[in-house]
Scaffold this active site. Structure first.
Site, PDB file in Angstrom:
ATOM      1  CB  SER A  82      -0.882   0.003   1.248  1.00 43.72           C
ATOM      2  OG  SER A  82      -1.658   1.188   1.270  1.00 43.72           O
ATOM      3  CG  ASN A 140       6.898   7.193   2.511  1.00 46.80           C
ATOM      4  OD1 ASN A 140       5.808   7.714   2.759  1.00 46.80           O
ATOM      5  ND2 ASN A 140       7.151   5.936   2.795  1.00 46.80           N
ATOM      6  CB  CYS A 188       0.280   5.515   8.820  1.00 44.53           C
ATOM      7  SG  CYS A 188       1.136   6.814   7.923  1.00 44.53           S
ATOM      8  CE  LYS A 232       1.691  -2.007   5.525  1.00 50.50           C
ATOM      9  NZ  LYS A 232       1.769  -1.314   4.227  1.00 50.50           N
ATOM     10  N   GLY A 236       8.270  -5.519   3.652  1.00 45.98           N
ATOM     11  CA  GLY A 236       9.373  -4.771   4.255  1.00 45.98           C
ATOM     12  C   GLY A 236      10.687  -5.082   3.567  1.00 45.98           C
TER      13      GLY A 236
END
Lengths: 254, 302
Positions: B22, B71, B130, B165, B242
């Site tokens: 994602s 990021n 996140c 996740k 990962g």
């Protein structure tokens, strides 16, 4: 990869156009191709995609007009900046002998590097450059001394052809298209669409697009060339007309 | 479908085990075209929130000298009205599509999940991890009880599979167990890892958000360890994620317990990476004499 650069010089080319020299603290690692771009980070302000105007040894040059915070920072700030790139596909002039470059406004930015590659490959390069106000114009031979013929156009009709670059280009190509292997066109979308429509059948036309480039690596997707499944940052910015025609049309509706 | 690479995960049957992670494209229909055309067996969208999010200002991504990327895109997405067009495009292309979801509250999670299901999505992936958006993500995922609550509420109202996740945290094994207990059909392990990069000349952190999520080869051994630990503890269905950059990385994740894998950073560097991984896996299976990739899952555990 991210590289640091020091701003070492700024030239005022015309009423609105600036040319900035960066000294890279380490070189780009690869020779940039004409029409490739870099993302320049103005620390604490923004990061902006800029066409590579020229690259020699450890010096990188960009040409721009101030349009927002980022470009204002490029003009007014001194000290250290960040450079990401070279990004994008660019274009190779290896197989050509005569090329016409058509620029609208700041579309002139990649010309110096293009001209150097043309000279190195023995390519004859002619230029059509149009602007809205003639006070924006400068003598392109100061930055690209090896170019052959230069034709100017201004919409205020004070210098050169009276009208838009695409109008001049269309008239010019109707007569002279046969002389060129390819035409490279950089400028606003409606100008690119115009040239693709009117000259695309006369000669091979390549267009270099602009879009909102944020990440530069094909992750964020902000530079998607709707409605076609291509990203400017990894697939472009240079395309043949037929590859992006739908995008040029799609955008011109808005 | 009956190839040697067929993979069943969270009740979905996939042509092969390689999905995109994602955050790599996945918020516009045209992004789905691009992902599908590069060979992923199912598409995972960018994380959707209830309302549109602009994301952060650039710089949002930087490639690191040490390898990998940092990021902080900021969960840029068009909000729930953007889900249906993605699902429709994926269906047109014959690809299963998993909608990644995040929210500020359990109600937001359930609302978005319902939109995903009503739009015809194949599954949802709850992004509880996140690392760079305040209040969304890692704060949720590092508390096993919160993971339980979110996963249970969403699982209880959906018919389509729910995947959770998780990110790296001290209690990830416990959180994984809670997610499964709550009804998650599979786990995606792991998200990017909260990290930092500083420009040594301007003295400033490079990303506009200061912090970002580290991805790529630097996090692979960590992700592999988490997959191994969670599989050992729970024998769960796991999607490994990962730093997977090539087929040997993928093979390690499969042996550690991953039934499927997600590729993100490596796709940015190499658009052929999916095909290369699949070719390598097939050769590896051939050398070993295996005819089903699923029979290799978790085989590093005695």
């Amino acid at each position: 990869m991210f590289r640091s650069a020091k701003k070492t010089r700024i030239m005022i080319l015309s009423e609105k156009y600036y040319y900035v020299e960066f000294s890279l603290l380490e070189d780009l690692g690869v020779e940039p191709r004409p029409l490739q771009f870099v993302n320049i980070w103005i620390p604490g302000v923004d990061e902006v995609p800029m066409s590579i105007s020229q690259y020699t040894e450890e010096k990188l040059y960009v040409l721009f007009k101030v349009v927002g915070e980022g470009t204002r920072g490029l003009r007014d700030r001194w000290g250290f900046f960040g450079v990401k790139g070279p990004l994008g596909n660019g274009i190779s002039l290896n197989n050509y002998s005569r090329v016409l470059f058509i620029a609208g406004g700041t579309g002139i930015a990649p010309l110096p590097l293009l001209a150097r590659h043309a000279e190195r490959n023995g390519v004859e390069l002619d230029v059509i450059w149009g602007v809205k106000k003639s006070s924006e114009l400068f003598d392109v031979k100061t930055l690209a001394p090896s170019v052959n013929n230069v034709y100017y156009a201004s919409e205020d009709c004070i210098v050169g052809y009276c009208g838009r670059a695409s109008d001049l280009a269309e008239r010019f190509l109707r007569e002279h298209a046969w002389r060129y292997d390819i035409v490279i066109c950089v400028g606003p979308k409606n100008m690119l669409l115009d040239i693709c429509r009117k000259a695309g059948s006369l000669v091979d036309v390549y267009v270099s697009l602009e879009a909102i480039v944020k990440c530069g690596f094909g992750a964020c997707g902000s530079c998607i060339l709707k409605p076609i499944p291509k990203l400017l940052c990894t697939d472009g910015p240079v395309f043949k007309c037929n590859e992006v025609y739908k995008h040029l049309e799609w955008n011109s509706q808005y | 479908m009956s190839g040697i690479l067929n993979t069943r995960i969270a009740g979905l049957t996939l042509e092969h085990p390689v999905l995109n992670a994602s955050g790599i494209l996945g918020s516009d229909p045209e992004h789905i075209d691009i992902l599908a055309s590069h060979g992923f067996s199912a598409i995972v969208t960018k994380t959707f929130t209830l309302n549109p999010r602009e994301g952060y200002n650039p710089p949002i991504l930087v490639e690191l000298r040490s390898g990998g990327f940092l990021n902080a895109i900021g969960l840029a997405n068009p909000g729930i009205q953007g889900i249906k067009p993605l699902v429709d495009r994926a269906k047109l292309l014959g690809k299963p599509i998993i909608i990644s979801i995040s929210g500020n509250s359990i109600e937001e999670f359930t609302k978005i999940a319902e939109v995903a299901e009503d739009s015809g999505a194949s599954a949802v992936e709850l992004n509880l991890s996140c690392p760079h958006v305040k209040g969304l993500g890692l704060e949720l995922g590092s508390d096993p009880f919160t993971v339980f609550l979110v996963a249970r509420e969403v699982s209880s109202i959906l018919k389509i599979p729910v995947i959770v996740k998780l990110g790296l945290s001290d209690r990830i094994i416990e959180s994984a167990g809670k997610a499964l207990e709550a009804g998650a059909r599979a786990l995606t392990l792991i998200n990017t890892i909260r990290a930092l990069a500083i420009d040594i000349y301007s003295f400033k952190p490079i990303l506009s958000n200061i912090y970002g999520g580290l991805s790529g080869p630097p996090i692979k051994p960590i992700a592999l360890r988490v997959v191994y630990d969670v599989y050992r503890e729970h024998r769960a269905e796991i999607i490994g994620c990962g730093g997977i950059s090539n087929w040997t990385d993928a093979a390690e994740f499969i042996l550690a317990g991953a039934r499927a894998i997600q590729v993100g950073s490596a796709f940015l560097k190499n658009r052929k990476v999916v095909y290369e991984i699949l070719e390598g896996i097939k050769k590896w299976m051939n050398v070993l004499g295996y005819s089903s990739v699923e029979s290799l899952v978790g085989r590093s555990h005695v």
